[in-house]
Write an enzyme that holds these catalytic residues in place. Structure first.
Site, PDB file in Angstrom:
ATOM      1  N   ASP A 199       0.819  -1.213   0.000  1.00 29.37           N
ATOM      2  CA  ASP A 199       0.000   0.000   0.000  1.00 29.37           C
ATOM      3  C   ASP A 199       0.859   1.272   0.000  1.00 29.37           C
ATOM      4  O   ASP A 199       2.096   1.200  -0.047  1.00 29.37           O
ATOM      5  CB  ASP A 199      -0.948  -0.052   1.217  1.00 29.37           C
ATOM      6  N   ASP A 231      -9.363   3.787  -3.921  1.00 31.16           N
ATOM      7  CA  ASP A 231     -10.139   2.635  -3.441  1.00 31.16           C
ATOM      8  C   ASP A 231     -11.558   2.608  -3.997  1.00 31.16           C
ATOM      9  O   ASP A 231     -12.220   3.640  -4.104  1.00 31.16           O
ATOM     10  CB  ASP A 231     -10.259   2.683  -1.908  1.00 31.16           C
TER      11      ASP A 231
END
Ligand SMILES: *[C@@H]1O[C@H](CO)[C@@H](O)[C@H](O)[C@H]1NC(C)=O
Ligand SMILES: *[C@@H]1O[C@H](CO)[C@@H](O)[C@H](O)[C@H]1NC(C)=O
Ligand SMILES: *[C@@H]1O[C@H](CO)[C@@H](O)[C@H](O)[C@H]1NC(C)=O
Ligand SMILES: *[C@@H]1O[C@H](CO)[C@@H](O)[C@H](O)[C@H]1NC(C)=O
Length: 430
Positions: free
Chosen positions: A186, A241
């Site tokens: 991430d 996202d």
């Protein structure tokens, strides 16, 4: 005449004589004429620009087709523990999803404790994962599945657990020693350092462990990773996202579409994990979500609670014909090829498949049912090309010889998905 397949029996067309041997020709054999079709096996067609196809790929042997599996985040977020992961492994087996190819069981953020130990190592959260990750990996491997884990190319993960920036080698070694098969990496707390600097060290560290580990980059598309990440990872997120709404899903599909030419075996564009089954969209919307993700050669990572799925959710996720589109060995990302209607809400998405076939999705993003037409010109086919049409949601052949275009009525926010197989066949009867 011997009974041959439907196509040959309805059309005996001699288009040209070639070097086909008489031994074959003595029986009536339909033969596709590759020269009449775009040469997909290269692949190179004007409609489906593949000029960047596969040129950057990492070549660690993985991701020959998009990865399939499950990830904890979309449903559980931080509420994970080893019980949930084990029960999910069991459910992937008992539902048949594992047999369909969903083999990566990926733990997202919140698996680790808030601090490294005195040796500087990451530690599994003692409350949520008291038995440790290795035990979990053994459990998952015992079922024929693979275990994925999560870290961050920054000082902390998004949920403020220790990140792997400047700890790449130690963390990669630890993951490998546990038997981890997949890393999602991430982008939080990244200290303003460019992704191009932060992501390659983990590639090198994973490689140095000697364990083959799938490397999934998650820098949210901020630095146009399609342009460089193929050499770094097996997939790269192209967007922010996803969330469990129609607006998010459609926005992300469009953003991911832009990078279609850069995907290929070894490295895929990643428009984020599936929301199918999480309750925020209708059956029709989830079917569209799954169809478009499959056509785009997106990773198929289930994001719902597979221990407790409705029949509709399982039906969508286990559609073998749609999965086969995603896993097609040609590995060309399908894309949006035609739009019409208000705000371009009537859409045709298409892509080439192996065997000179095409997949098309007729997607109605308007608020009312509508007829959507896929014209052959939009698909890169000669208008005279005859194709058979198979409906991948009804699991039925719907036409044997469509020419020039194909139309169907599509409900609002729904889609129809078909495989077109050219039937401009030559049948020799001598
Ligand atoms: C594990 O997590 C699940 C899902 O959040 C929860 O329902 C369950 O109570 C947790 N179990 C333990 C032992 O913490
Ligand atoms: C490491 O990289 C080399 C060179 O690309 C590759 O041949 C090898 O398979 C990689 N090994 C692992 C474990 O990823
Ligand atoms: C979901 O995504 C949409 C579109 O990107 C965005 O507008 C919306 O704010 C997001 N919703 C949540 C709850 O994050
Ligand atoms: C199963 O899912 C339904 C919604 O589909 C939900 O209402 C129910 O609480 C869930 N059961 C468990 C045990 O999580």
């Amino acid at each position: 005449m011997a009974k041959v397949n439907q196509v040959a029996s309805i059309r005996i067309v001699i288009l040209y004589l070639s070097t086909i041997s008489l031994a074959i020709a003595a029986r009536v054999v339909p033969v596709l004429v590759p020269s009449l079709l775009p040469n997909y096996d290269k692949p190179n067609s004007k409609i489906f620009d593949t000029s960047k196809y596969g040129i950057l790929q990492l070549n660690n042997g993985l991701a020959q087709t998009p990865q399939m599996g499950w990830n904890s985040w979309n449903f559980f977020a931080c509420n994970i523990n080893e019980t949930v992961i084990k029960e999910t492994a069991d459910a992937l087996i008992s539902t048949g999803l594992a047999d369909l190819g969903y083999v990566y069981l990926n733990i997202d953020d919140c698996w680790s404790a808030a601090r490294r130990n005195s040796k500087g190592q990451l530690v599994p959260d003692p409350k949520a994962f008291p038995s440790g990750i290795k035990v979990l990996a053994d459990y998952v491997h015992g079922k024929g599945l693979k275990l994925g884990i999560y870290s961050d190319a920054g000082a902390f993960t998004c949920q403020v657990r220790p990140g792997s920036l400047h700890h790449e080698n130690d963390d990669a070694e630890l993951f490998a020693s546990w038997g981890v098969d997949y890393l999602k990496y991430d982008n939080c707390f990244n200290l303003g350092i460019k992704p191009k600097e932060r992501y390659p060290p983990m590639r090198n560290a994973l490689n140095a462990t000697g364990r083959i580990i799938f490397y999934s980059l998650c820098e949210w598309g901020v630095d146009d990773p399609a342009l460089w990440a193929g050499k770094v990872g097996n997939s790269w997120r192209t967007t922010d996202d996803i969330n469990d709404t129609w607006a998010s899903m459609t926005t992300i599909a469009d953003l991911n579409d832009k990078w279609a030419a850069y995907a290929g075996p070894g490295g895929w564009n990643d428009p984020d994990m599936l929301e199918v089954g999480n309750g925020g969209m209708t059956y029709q919307e989830y079917r569209s979500h799954f169809s478009i993700w499959a056509l785009m050669k997106a990773p198929l990572l289930i994001g719902c609670d597979v221990r407790n799925m409705t029949a509709e959710t399982l039906e969508i996720l286990s559609n073998k014909e749609v999965i086969a589109v995603n896993q097609d060995p040609l590995g060309v990302q399908g894309r949006k090829v035609y739009v019409a209607g208000t705000d371009d809400c009537l859409q045709v998405w298409a892509g080439p498949l192996s065997g000179h076939r095409l997949v098309i999705v007729l997607w109605n993003r308007c608020s009312k049912p509508a007829i959507i037409t896929a014209g052959w010109d939009a698909l890169g086919l000669e208008s005279s090309t005859s194709v058979s049409v198979r409906d991948l949601w009804k699991h039925k052949d719907v036409m044997g010889d469509a020419v020039a275009s194909f139309s169907t009525q599509v409900d609002s926010h729904d889609c129809e998905m078909y495989i077109l197989t050219p039937q401009t066949a030559v049948s020799y009867e001598i």
